[in-house]
Design an enzyme around this catalytic site. Structure first.
Site, PDB file in Angstrom:
ATOM      1  N   PRO A 129      79.477  19.397  56.966  1.00 13.17           N
ATOM      2  CA  PRO A 129      79.580  19.861  55.571  1.00 13.17           C
ATOM      3  C   PRO A 129      80.589  20.988  55.367  1.00 13.17           C
ATOM      4  O   PRO A 129      80.224  22.144  55.165  1.00 13.17           O
ATOM      5  CB  PRO A 129      78.160  20.310  55.252  1.00 13.17           C
ATOM      6  CG  PRO A 129      77.568  20.681  56.568  1.00 13.17           C
ATOM      7  CD  PRO A 129      78.210  19.792  57.590  1.00 13.17           C
ATOM      8  N   CYS A 130      81.863  20.618  55.404  1.00 13.69           N
ATOM      9  CA  CYS A 130      82.912  21.626  55.298  1.00 13.69           C
ATOM     10  C   CYS A 130      83.053  22.162  53.878  1.00 13.69           C
ATOM     11  O   CYS A 130      83.747  23.156  53.659  1.00 13.69           O
ATOM     12  CB  CYS A 130      84.238  21.063  55.792  1.00 13.69           C
ATOM     13  SG  CYS A 130      84.768  19.590  54.928  1.00 13.69           S
ATOM     14  N   HIS A 131      82.386  21.536  52.912  1.00 11.66           N
ATOM     15  CA  HIS A 131      82.490  22.052  51.542  1.00 11.66           C
ATOM     16  C   HIS A 131      81.769  23.386  51.394  1.00 11.66           C
ATOM     17  O   HIS A 131      81.949  24.079  50.400  1.00 11.66           O
ATOM     18  CB  HIS A 131      81.938  21.030  50.548  1.00 11.66           C
ATOM     19  CG  HIS A 131      80.474  20.742  50.710  1.00 11.66           C
ATOM     20  ND1 HIS A 131      79.985  19.905  51.702  1.00 11.66           N
ATOM     21  CD2 HIS A 131      79.397  21.185  50.040  1.00 11.66           C
ATOM     22  CE1 HIS A 131      78.668  19.855  51.604  1.00 11.66           C
ATOM     23  NE2 HIS A 131      78.278  20.620  50.609  1.00 11.66           N
TER      24      HIS A 131
END
Length: 161
Positions: A129-131
């Site tokens: 989950p790089c967001h």
DNA sequence: ACAGGTCCCTACC
DNA sequence: GGTAGGGACCTGT
């Protein structure tokens, strides 16, 4: 040998590529405002099995049962790159970290620009989950589209209240 | 060498 | 006190 499929879950669609062992290799996101959630494309019969597994993992995340899409996948990259991406899975829903924080965690406190570079080429957004990684002064970028990042974060913050 | 989803300090207004 | 500009800082190709 790889396989493809496209799933639509309002308001996004998911482009999937996986290998013959059923490992997800690549995931891409785009807007899709069709109200009906469905598999809109797959390129062979065996894809149904994979799509079902992905759908379930996606559904878990979508309802915040899991903090990321937990599917079988294969991740390529150097050890340090993997360490950075794996670290993303520790960030809880509704929380964020800065590029700088991640850099410090892997022991390169001034390598924050490089962190951004790794996230930019993350092949599996939402699986990693790089967001949830933002800049010190603003939200930073998102390879899948800035507005999608905003939407994902907004949705996660919304459930916390 | 160079790029990159940054950071922070400086100089203006 | 807000913001625009620029230099520094890291790893993988």
């Amino acid at each position: 040998m790889s396989f493809k499929a496209i799933l639509s879950v309002f308001p996004l669609k998911f482009y999937l590529i996986w290998d013959q062992e059923g490992n997800l290799l690549k995931l891409n996101l785009a807007w899709d405002f069709n109200l009906v959630s469905q598999v809109i494309f797959y390129d062979n019969e065996k894809a149904q099995k994979f799509c079902k597994a992905f759908w379930e993992a996606l559904w878990s995340y979508w309802n915040f049962k899991t903090p990321f899409i937990n599917v079988k996948h294969r991740l390529i990259g150097t050890e340090l790159e993997k360490k950075v991406l794996l670290g993303l899975r520790e960030i809880k829903i509704g929380k964020v970290k800065r590029y700088k924080d991640l850099a410090e965690e892997v022991g390169i406190s001034k390598g924050y620009r490089w962190i951004g570079k790794i996230l930019a080429k993350n092949p599996l957004p939402l699986v990693y989950p790089c967001h949830r990684v933002i800049g010190s002064k603003n939200l930073g970028g998102y390879s899948q589209g800035f507005l999608i990042k905003q939407f994902l974060l907004y949705r996660e913050l919304e459930i916390i209240r």
